[in-house]
Design a protein around this motif. Structure first.
Motif, PDB file in Angstrom:
ATOM      1  N   PHE A 111      42.965  43.468  38.461  1.00 12.56           N
ATOM      2  CA  PHE A 111      42.566  42.033  38.039  1.00 12.56           C
ATOM      3  C   PHE A 111      43.382  41.670  37.011  1.00 12.56           C
ATOM      4  O   PHE A 111      43.250  42.147  36.017  1.00 12.56           O
ATOM      5  CB  PHE A 111      41.174  41.994  38.194  1.00 12.56           C
ATOM      6  CG  PHE A 111      40.540  41.917  39.388  1.00 12.56           C
ATOM      7  CD1 PHE A 111      40.315  40.687  39.897  1.00 12.56           C
ATOM      8  CD2 PHE A 111      39.971  43.158  40.120  1.00 12.56           C
ATOM      9  CE1 PHE A 111      39.361  40.787  41.156  1.00 12.56           C
ATOM     10  CE2 PHE A 111      39.571  43.271  41.311  1.00 12.56           C
ATOM     11  CZ  PHE A 111      39.109  41.835  41.848  1.00 12.56           C
ATOM     12  N   TYR A 130      43.816  38.900  41.753  1.00 15.98           N
ATOM     13  CA  TYR A 130      44.396  40.152  41.487  1.00 15.98           C
ATOM     14  C   TYR A 130      45.975  40.415  41.907  1.00 15.98           C
ATOM     15  O   TYR A 130      46.433  39.688  42.810  1.00 15.98           O
ATOM     16  CB  TYR A 130      43.695  41.434  41.826  1.00 15.98           C
ATOM     17  CG  TYR A 130      43.366  41.501  43.234  1.00 15.98           C
ATOM     18  CD1 TYR A 130      44.086  42.051  44.250  1.00 15.98           C
ATOM     19  CD2 TYR A 130      42.386  40.960  43.882  1.00 15.98           C
ATOM     20  CE1 TYR A 130      43.815  41.994  45.396  1.00 15.98           C
ATOM     21  CE2 TYR A 130      41.726  40.861  45.147  1.00 15.98           C
ATOM     22  CZ  TYR A 130      42.549  41.514  46.165  1.00 15.98           C
ATOM     23  OH  TYR A 130      42.288  41.756  47.288  1.00 15.98           O
ATOM     24  N   GLY A 163      38.722  35.561  36.482  1.00 14.18           N
ATOM     25  CA  GLY A 163      38.776  36.969  36.348  1.00 14.18           C
ATOM     26  C   GLY A 163      38.700  37.230  38.143  1.00 14.18           C
ATOM     27  O   GLY A 163      38.198  38.497  38.491  1.00 14.18           O
ATOM     28  N   GLY A 210      36.475  40.580  39.207  1.00 16.51           N
ATOM     29  CA  GLY A 210      36.801  41.833  38.914  1.00 16.51           C
ATOM     30  C   GLY A 210      36.461  42.778  40.127  1.00 16.51           C
ATOM     31  O   GLY A 210      36.395  44.014  39.922  1.00 16.51           O
TER      32      GLY A 210
END
Length: 196
Positions: free
Chosen positions: A168, A152, A149, A86
């Motif tokens: 993301f 992106y 995560g 993230g």
């Protein structure tokens, strides 16, 4: 019903559920914004993307839309994998210079496409080389990044060549029906544990 038969049925039900879960394509979504760029920018543009990735059948679909870019759209990619989920920046994982057919020289637009991820042409050659030089290695690395995560979707523009809006990619929160299906298996686990 005998204890062994109950255990066998419970085990088969759990294996079937696990097998079905692995065979299903995985869905990842992101809201796109300038604030999500690293470093953040002042663009008021917004967008969204849905990526469906089926690693077992080697395909990916991408559906994206964007509006009010300050610059003209240039390229769109999936980047992977950041060191911190993230946050941060990563190299381009997917094809260069952009996804085939992505709208160019636009401030707003939409996009939908299907890709064969078993083809080397889908991948950035550097990403491919860094993951064993095989499409299977690249697929596994991108799937791991998506699940962590750390991948992106980025739209680059003439005003922000390093990226005007991004987000993301994350798996959506399960629907109530999916949660109920998962919970339905709990009695089988309880029954199995109790009989041991």
């Amino acid at each position: 019903m005998g204890t062994q038969l109950k255990k066998g049925l419970a085990t088969l039900a759990l294996l079937a559920a696990c097998g079905a879960a692995q065979a299903d394509p995985q869905v990842f979504n992101a809201a796109l914004s300038g604030a999500a760029e690293a470093p953040p920018n002042g663009s008021a543009a917004t967008g969204d993307v849905t990526v469906l990735f089926d690693i077992d059948n080697h395909y990916m679909t991408i559906a994206a839309s964007f509006t009010d870019l300050e610059g003209l759209s240039g390229a769109a990619h999936i980047h992977c994998c950041t060191a911190v989920p993230g946050d941060g920046n990563a190299g381009v994982a997917t094809m260069l210079p952009t996804f085939t057919g992505f709208p160019a020289n636009e401030t707003s637009g939409s996009y939908a496409s299907f890709f064969d991820t078993s083809q080397a042409s889908f991948w950035n050659p550097s990403f491919l080389a860094n993951h064993g030089g095989t499409t299977a290695g690249a697929e596994a690395a991108l799937m791991a990044g998506l699940n962590a995560g750390a991948a992106y979707f980025n739209i680059h523009s003439s005003v922000y060549p390093s990226g005007e809006i991004r987000g993301f990619l994350a798996a959506p929160i399960p629907e109530p029906a999916q949660i109920l299906m998962l919970l339905a298996g709990l009695p089988l686990l309880f029954l199995r544990k109790r009989e041991n």
